[in-house]
Design a protein around this motif. Structure first.
Motif, PDB file in Angstrom:
ATOM      1  N   ASP A  95       7.988   8.798  -8.567  1.00 34.38           N
ATOM      2  CA  ASP A  95       7.881   7.713  -9.460  1.00 34.38           C
ATOM      3  C   ASP A  95       8.571   6.595  -9.203  1.00 34.38           C
ATOM      4  N   TRP A  96       8.082   5.337  -9.060  1.00 33.26           N
ATOM      5  CA  TRP A  96       8.821   4.172  -8.511  1.00 33.26           C
ATOM      6  C   TRP A  96       9.657   3.680  -9.673  1.00 33.26           C
ATOM      7  N   ASN A 153       2.347   2.584   4.274  1.00 30.62           N
ATOM      8  CA  ASN A 153       2.551   3.621   3.450  1.00 30.62           C
ATOM      9  C   ASN A 153       2.038   4.678   4.490  1.00 30.62           C
ATOM     10  N   GLY A 196       9.468   6.217  -3.604  1.00 29.20           N
ATOM     11  CA  GLY A 196       8.180   5.552  -4.512  1.00 29.20           C
ATOM     12  C   GLY A 196       8.586   4.194  -4.694  1.00 29.20           C
ATOM     13  N   ASP A 200       5.620   2.252  -3.330  1.00 28.54           N
ATOM     14  CA  ASP A 200       4.505   2.080  -4.414  1.00 28.54           C
ATOM     15  C   ASP A 200       4.059   0.660  -4.195  1.00 28.54           C
ATOM     16  N   SER A 203       5.016  -1.135  -7.176  1.00 24.86           N
ATOM     17  CA  SER A 203       6.717  -1.298  -7.236  1.00 24.86           C
ATOM     18  C   SER A 203       7.109  -2.702  -7.260  1.00 24.86           C
TER      19      SER A 203
END
Length: 207
Positions: A95-96, A153, A196, A200, A203
Motif C-alpha cells: 500500500d503506497w 513495474n 508500493g 504504484d 503514488s
C-alpha cells in the motif's frame, strides 16, 4: 617576555598531564568500547548488541567507507548470500499510502526510542527526494522521484527495489543506506509498502 613564559609553562603542564593520563590507560581505565557501552543507560533489551559490529560493518570501518574493488566485491557477495525474508502474502508491492507514512516516519533505533508499541519508520526523506511537492529532503541518496515511471513495474524491478531496501550492502558495499530488513528496522510488509510508494502509478512518487 613574562607572558610568553607563563604560556609556555601552561603548555608544559598540559603536555605533562596528558602524558600522565596516557601512562595510566589500561590500569583501571575503561577501553573506548567499554566507555561507549557504559554510556547507554535504561535502553530496551537488545540495544547492547547494536554496539557490536558484524563483519560488514567491521570491513567498512577499516576501509573508512571506501573499500578497494576486491573488498567491495567481497562485502557485496557476503551480503548477497544472506537470507532475504519476503512478505507472507508473496506480494512485493504493498500500500503506497502506508509506504508514504513509513517514509515520513523517523522513529526507531534512536537513543530514546524505547516504545516497542510504536511503529518504526524508514525516514526516507532524510536522504532522498521522493515527490516534487516535498520542500525539505536530503540529498545523500539519489532522487527517487518518478522511480516507477522511469524503470517500469516489472516483477524484476519490484524484486530489485525490495531487495535493495532490505539489504543495500548486497548492491553497494559500504553504502550509507541502512539495511532495513536485515537489521530488523522494518518488517517485510513495511518494505513492501515502500515498494508500493515507489512503484504504484497512483503514488505521488510517479506523478
Amino acid at each position: 617576555m613574562k607572558t610568553t613564559t607563563i604560556l609556555l609553562s601552561a603548555g608544559a603542564v598540559i603536555v605533562l598531564g596528558a602524558c600522565a593520563a596516557g601512562s595510566q590507560m589500561g590500569a583501571g581505565f575503561p577501553s573506548a568500547d567499554q566507555a561507549v557501552a557504559s554510556s547507554f543507560q535504561n535502553m530496551q533489551p537488545g540495544w547492547d548488541k547494536r554496539l557490536v559490529q558484524d563483519d560488514t560493518q567491521k570491513a567498512c570501518s577499516v576501509a573508512r567507507e571506501k573499500p578497494s574493488k576486491a573488498e567491495a566485491e567481497r562485502i557485496e557477495k557476503m551480503n548477497q548470500a544472506m537470507k532475504v525474508v519476503y512478505p507472507a502474502s508473496g506480494k512485493l508491492v504493498g500500500d503506497w499510502k502506508k509506504g508514504e507514512a513509513i517514509a515520513q516516519n523517523g522513529y526507531g533505533l534512536r537513543v530514546g526510542d524505547n516504545d516497542p508499541k510504536r511503529q518504526t519508520g524508514g525516514n526516507c526523506y532524510a536522504c532522498h527526494q521522493i515527490q516534487m511537492k516535498e520542500l525539505s529532503y536530503g540529498t545523500l541518496g539519489p532522487s527517487l522521484h518518478h522511480f516507477g515511471k522511469l524503470r517500469g513495474n516489472t516483477p524484476a524491478i519490484q524484486k530489485y527495489a525490495y531487495d535493495k531496501i532490505y539489504n543495500a550492502q548486497a548492491f553497494t558495499a559500504c553504502t550509507n543506506m541502512p539495511r532495513f530488513g536485515h537489521n530488523g528496522v522494518l518488517s517485510p510488509d513495511q518494505i513492501a509498502d515502500l515498494v508500493g510508494l515507489l512503484m504504484d502509478p497512483d503514488s505521488p512518487v510517479n506523478q
